[in-house]
Design a protein around this motif. Structure first.
Motif, PDB file in Angstrom:
ATOM      1  N   GLU A  72       0.841  -1.247   0.032  1.00 38.78           N
ATOM      2  CA  GLU A  72       0.083   0.028   0.068  1.00 38.78           C
ATOM      3  C   GLU A  72       0.935   1.352  -0.006  1.00 38.78           C
ATOM      4  OE1 GLU A  72      -3.124  -0.231  -0.691  1.00 38.78           O
ATOM      5  OE2 GLU A  72      -3.167  -2.362  -0.120  1.00 38.78           O
ATOM      6  N   GLY A  73       1.782   1.366   0.754  1.00 41.10           N
ATOM      7  CA  GLY A  73       2.838   2.313   0.742  1.00 41.10           C
ATOM      8  C   GLY A  73       3.728   2.576  -0.595  1.00 41.10           C
ATOM      9  N   ALA A  74       3.728   1.733  -1.367  1.00 38.43           N
ATOM     10  CA  ALA A  74       4.654   1.743  -2.588  1.00 38.43           C
ATOM     11  C   ALA A  74       3.374   2.192  -3.685  1.00 38.43           C
ATOM     12  CB  ALA A  74       5.366   0.661  -2.842  1.00 38.43           C
ATOM     13  N   SER A  75       3.248   3.540  -3.631  1.00 39.03           N
ATOM     14  CA  SER A  75       2.438   4.130  -4.754  1.00 39.03           C
ATOM     15  C   SER A  75       2.985   3.919  -6.133  1.00 39.03           C
ATOM     16  CB  SER A  75       2.123   5.448  -4.726  1.00 39.03           C
ATOM     17  OG  SER A  75       3.139   6.358  -4.587  1.00 39.03           O
ATOM     18  N   VAL A  76       2.355   4.043  -7.210  1.00 38.05           N
ATOM     19  CA  VAL A  76       2.825   3.817  -8.633  1.00 38.05           C
ATOM     20  C   VAL A  76       3.927   5.135  -8.599  1.00 38.05           C
ATOM     21  CG1 VAL A  76       2.503   4.214 -10.975  1.00 38.05           C
ATOM     22  CG2 VAL A  76       1.060   2.769  -9.573  1.00 38.05           C
ATOM     23  N   ARG A  77       3.611   6.343  -8.372  1.00 37.91           N
ATOM     24  CA  ARG A  77       4.489   7.503  -8.287  1.00 37.91           C
ATOM     25  C   ARG A  77       5.836   7.288  -7.632  1.00 37.91           C
ATOM     26  NH1 ARG A  77       3.539  12.353 -10.147  1.00 37.91           N
ATOM     27  NH2 ARG A  77       1.225  11.796 -10.142  1.00 37.91           N
ATOM     28  N   GLU A  78       5.706   6.669  -6.441  1.00 37.70           N
ATOM     29  CA  GLU A  78       6.895   6.276  -5.562  1.00 37.70           C
ATOM     30  C   GLU A  78       7.821   5.287  -6.320  1.00 37.70           C
ATOM     31  OE1 GLU A  78       9.975   6.625  -2.761  1.00 37.70           O
ATOM     32  OE2 GLU A  78       8.286   8.071  -3.516  1.00 37.70           O
ATOM     33  N   LEU A  79       7.092   4.465  -6.807  1.00 37.50           N
ATOM     34  CA  LEU A  79       7.857   3.244  -7.552  1.00 37.50           C
ATOM     35  C   LEU A  79       8.689   3.791  -8.601  1.00 37.50           C
ATOM     36  CD1 LEU A  79       5.136   0.260  -7.439  1.00 37.50           C
ATOM     37  CD2 LEU A  79       7.452   0.600  -6.411  1.00 37.50           C
ATOM     38  N   ALA A  80       7.858   4.722  -9.397  1.00 34.42           N
ATOM     39  CA  ALA A  80       8.281   5.480 -10.591  1.00 34.42           C
ATOM     40  C   ALA A  80       9.804   5.967 -10.377  1.00 34.42           C
ATOM     41  CB  ALA A  80       7.787   6.247 -11.591  1.00 34.42           C
ATOM     42  N   LYS A  81       9.666   6.661  -9.178  1.00 30.87           N
ATOM     43  CA  LYS A  81      10.871   7.629  -8.691  1.00 30.87           C
ATOM     44  C   LYS A  81      11.975   6.715  -8.343  1.00 30.87           C
ATOM     45  CE  LYS A  81      11.686  10.998  -4.914  1.00 30.87           C
ATOM     46  NZ  LYS A  81      11.380  11.407  -3.698  1.00 30.87           N
ATOM     47  N   ARG A  82      11.663   5.635  -7.850  1.00 31.34           N
ATOM     48  CA  ARG A  82      12.682   4.991  -7.473  1.00 31.34           C
ATOM     49  C   ARG A  82      13.394   4.043  -8.401  1.00 31.34           C
ATOM     50  NH1 ARG A  82      12.492   2.884  -1.074  1.00 31.34           N
ATOM     51  NH2 ARG A  82      11.287   4.560  -0.186  1.00 31.34           N
ATOM     52  N   LEU A  83      12.731   3.739  -9.598  1.00 28.54           N
ATOM     53  CA  LEU A  83      13.142   3.150 -10.838  1.00 28.54           C
ATOM     54  C   LEU A  83      13.799   4.452 -11.766  1.00 28.54           C
ATOM     55  CD1 LEU A  83      10.185   0.872 -11.601  1.00 28.54           C
ATOM     56  CD2 LEU A  83      12.316   0.198 -10.593  1.00 28.54           C
ATOM     57  N   GLY A  84      13.514   5.586 -11.280  1.00 34.97           N
ATOM     58  CA  GLY A  84      13.876   6.641 -12.271  1.00 34.97           C
ATOM     59  C   GLY A  84      13.365   6.456 -13.468  1.00 34.97           C
ATOM     60  N   VAL A  85      12.141   6.466 -13.688  1.00 34.20           N
ATOM     61  CA  VAL A  85      11.276   6.202 -15.098  1.00 34.20           C
ATOM     62  C   VAL A  85       9.845   7.195 -14.974  1.00 34.20           C
ATOM     63  CG1 VAL A  85      11.881   3.815 -15.407  1.00 34.20           C
ATOM     64  CG2 VAL A  85       9.763   4.392 -13.854  1.00 34.20           C
ATOM     65  N   SER A  86       9.335   7.317 -16.163  1.00 32.90           N
ATOM     66  CA  SER A  86       8.104   8.141 -16.088  1.00 32.90           C
ATOM     67  C   SER A  86       6.970   7.305 -15.336  1.00 32.90           C
ATOM     68  CB  SER A  86       7.803   8.326 -17.383  1.00 32.90           C
ATOM     69  OG  SER A  86       7.295   7.032 -17.962  1.00 32.90           O
ATOM     70  N   HIS A  87       6.014   8.300 -14.904  1.00 34.56           N
ATOM     71  CA  HIS A  87       4.951   7.947 -13.982  1.00 34.56           C
ATOM     72  C   HIS A  87       3.943   6.850 -14.672  1.00 34.56           C
ATOM     73  CE1 HIS A  87       1.728   8.049 -11.168  1.00 34.56           C
ATOM     74  NE2 HIS A  87       0.918   8.170 -12.319  1.00 34.56           N
ATOM     75  N   ASN A  88       4.187   6.850 -16.156  1.00 36.28           N
ATOM     76  CA  ASN A  88       3.309   5.842 -16.763  1.00 36.28           C
ATOM     77  C   ASN A  88       3.996   4.463 -17.032  1.00 36.28           C
ATOM     78  OD1 ASN A  88       1.415   7.773 -17.042  1.00 36.28           O
ATOM     79  ND2 ASN A  88       2.404   8.451 -19.157  1.00 36.28           N
ATOM     80  N   PHE A  89       5.395   4.391 -16.617  1.00 38.01           N
ATOM     81  CA  PHE A  89       6.061   3.178 -16.900  1.00 38.01           C
ATOM     82  C   PHE A  89       5.650   1.900 -16.296  1.00 38.01           C
ATOM     83  CE2 PHE A  89       9.416  -0.013 -15.887  1.00 38.01           C
ATOM     84  CZ  PHE A  89       9.981  -0.159 -17.123  1.00 38.01           C
ATOM     85  N   ILE A  90       5.274   1.884 -14.931  1.00 40.25           N
ATOM     86  CA  ILE A  90       4.724   0.683 -14.472  1.00 40.25           C
ATOM     87  C   ILE A  90       3.195   0.259 -15.164  1.00 40.25           C
ATOM     88  CG2 ILE A  90       3.566  -0.299 -12.347  1.00 40.25           C
ATOM     89  CD1 ILE A  90       6.455   0.346 -12.056  1.00 40.25           C
ATOM     90  N   ASN A  91       2.372   0.919 -15.497  1.00 38.83           N
ATOM     91  CA  ASN A  91       1.248   0.521 -16.306  1.00 38.83           C
ATOM     92  C   ASN A  91       1.473   0.220 -17.504  1.00 38.83           C
ATOM     93  OD1 ASN A  91      -0.431   1.064 -13.991  1.00 38.83           O
ATOM     94  ND2 ASN A  91      -0.803   3.003 -14.307  1.00 38.83           N
ATOM     95  N   ASP A  92       2.263   1.067 -18.209  1.00 39.75           N
ATOM     96  CA  ASP A  92       2.385   0.529 -19.751  1.00 39.75           C
ATOM     97  C   ASP A  92       3.413  -0.506 -19.820  1.00 39.75           C
ATOM     98  OD1 ASP A  92       1.255   2.721 -20.655  1.00 39.75           O
ATOM     99  OD2 ASP A  92       3.126   4.067 -20.697  1.00 39.75           O
ATOM    100  N   ARG A  93       4.289  -1.225 -18.892  1.00 39.34           N
ATOM    101  CA  ARG A  93       5.122  -2.318 -19.025  1.00 39.34           C
ATOM    102  C   ARG A  93       4.361  -3.482 -18.248  1.00 39.34           C
ATOM    103  NH1 ARG A  93      10.653  -3.372 -18.618  1.00 39.34           N
ATOM    104  NH2 ARG A  93      10.881  -5.454 -19.049  1.00 39.34           N
ATOM    105  N   PHE A  94       3.777  -3.352 -17.287  1.00 40.61           N
ATOM    106  CA  PHE A  94       3.303  -4.278 -16.611  1.00 40.61           C
ATOM    107  C   PHE A  94       1.755  -4.568 -16.324  1.00 40.61           C
ATOM    108  CE2 PHE A  94       7.552  -3.611 -14.852  1.00 40.61           C
ATOM    109  CZ  PHE A  94       8.154  -4.929 -15.206  1.00 40.61           C
ATOM    110  N   GLY A  95       1.092  -3.354 -16.723  1.00 45.55           N
ATOM    111  CA  GLY A  95      -0.206  -3.301 -16.761  1.00 45.55           C
ATOM    112  C   GLY A  95      -1.086  -2.659 -15.608  1.00 45.55           C
ATOM    113  N   SER A  96      -0.420  -3.029 -14.440  1.00 44.54           N
ATOM    114  CA  SER A  96      -0.781  -2.610 -13.064  1.00 44.54           C
ATOM    115  C   SER A  96       0.271  -2.444 -12.084  1.00 44.54           C
ATOM    116  CB  SER A  96      -2.129  -3.056 -12.701  1.00 44.54           C
ATOM    117  OG  SER A  96      -1.684  -4.538 -12.383  1.00 44.54           O
ATOM    118  N   LYS A  97      -0.002  -2.171 -10.909  1.00 49.21           N
ATOM    119  CA  LYS A  97       0.955  -2.166  -9.906  1.00 49.21           C
ATOM    120  C   LYS A  97       0.936  -3.517  -9.322  1.00 49.21           C
ATOM    121  CE  LYS A  97       0.136  -0.749  -5.483  1.00 49.21           C
ATOM    122  NZ  LYS A  97       0.344   0.370  -4.227  1.00 49.21           N
TER     123      LYS A  97
END
Length: 251
Positions: A72-97
């Motif tokens: 719950e604490g690992a938001s898509v925005r926070e994940l993108a920040k830690r990966l160093g990618v755009s906000h859309n990367f998680i959904n575009d690459r994997f479909g969802s968190k």
């Protein structure tokens, strides 16, 4: 005297006469060309650009984020920040968190099934096989401490993620382990107990191995070497198994 074009325009505006929209329109002399309307273009969402990270780096950073922050604490925005990618990367690459979380767990546990498989398939007696399995189980916990922290958190609640872990990993392990445990109980080699108690006896020490902060306060070195980890695992195996498999009295 005829009016200048600017005077005509001013007089029309003062009279409340609106200018006709630009385009092709009908005048007294027929069709008249005028400038086309200027319409604002809507922004088009594009797919996230490729990143300069290998799959291993993506999964490792995701694993560290989920272990530290929880799902719950690992938001898509926070994940993108830690990966160093755009906000859309998680959904575009994997479909969802959630899909990314599953991919992270699968990646972390895939190669670690091999030590457990070797222990289960070893051509030894049941007591020796139990020791090999417990040792492999603890070695896996040490190899991926972040995964163990994630599992510890998910084991406490009912969720789709708990269902996924159990169906993919915990359930298959217990289905292989239970017949061995029952044979040892029937032979009087280990005390009779339910599977949930036996799993707690095995899993509890595995969780303790990854509780680094309290371990350091109890004297563990900050960054144990592989040899130190091996010694800790051997000691823990002996503590657990001597309780489950007490030494037989000499004849």
């Amino acid at each position: 005297m005829s009016e200048a074009p600017a005077q005509v325009a001013d007089r029309r505006r003062m009279a409340g006469v609106e200018e006709r929209p630009a385009g092709r329109e009908m005048g007294r002399g027929g069709m008249v060309e005028s400038q086309p309307n200027q319409r604002r273009e809507r922004p088009v969402r594009t797919r996230a650009p490729q990143v300069d990270l290998s799959d291993a780096e993506i999964f490792q950073r995701g694993l560290e984020a989920f272990a530290e922050l929880g799902y719950e604490g690992a938001s898509v925005r926070e994940l993108a920040k830690r990966l160093g990618v755009s906000h859309n990367f998680i959904n575009d690459r994997f479909g969802s968190k959630n899909n990314f979380w599953r991919a992270v767990i699968d990646n972390s546990l895939h190669d670690l099934q091999a030590p457990l498989n070797r222990a289960f398939e070893a051509d030894v007696g049941d007591a020796e096989k139990l020791e090999l399995i417990v040792k492999a189980f603890y070695s896996v916990a040490v190899t991926v401490p972040q995964t163990n922290r994630i599992l510890a958190a998910e084991f406490t609640r009912s969720s789709e993620r708990m269902d996924y872990i159990y169906s993919r990993y915990t359930g298959p392990f217990l289905r292989r382990f239970e017949p061995l445990a029952k044979r040892l109980m029937e032979a009087g080699r280990i005390p009779r107990m339910s599977m949930d108690i036996l799993f707690a006896a095995l899993n509890g020490p595995a969780l303790a191995l990854t509780q680094t902060e309290v371990a350091r306060r109890l004297g563990r070195t900050p960054d144990p070497s592989p040899a130190e980890w091996a010694q800790m695992i051997d000691s823990l195996v002996q503590v657990v198994l001597r309780g489950l498999l007490p030494a037989r009295p000499a004849d």
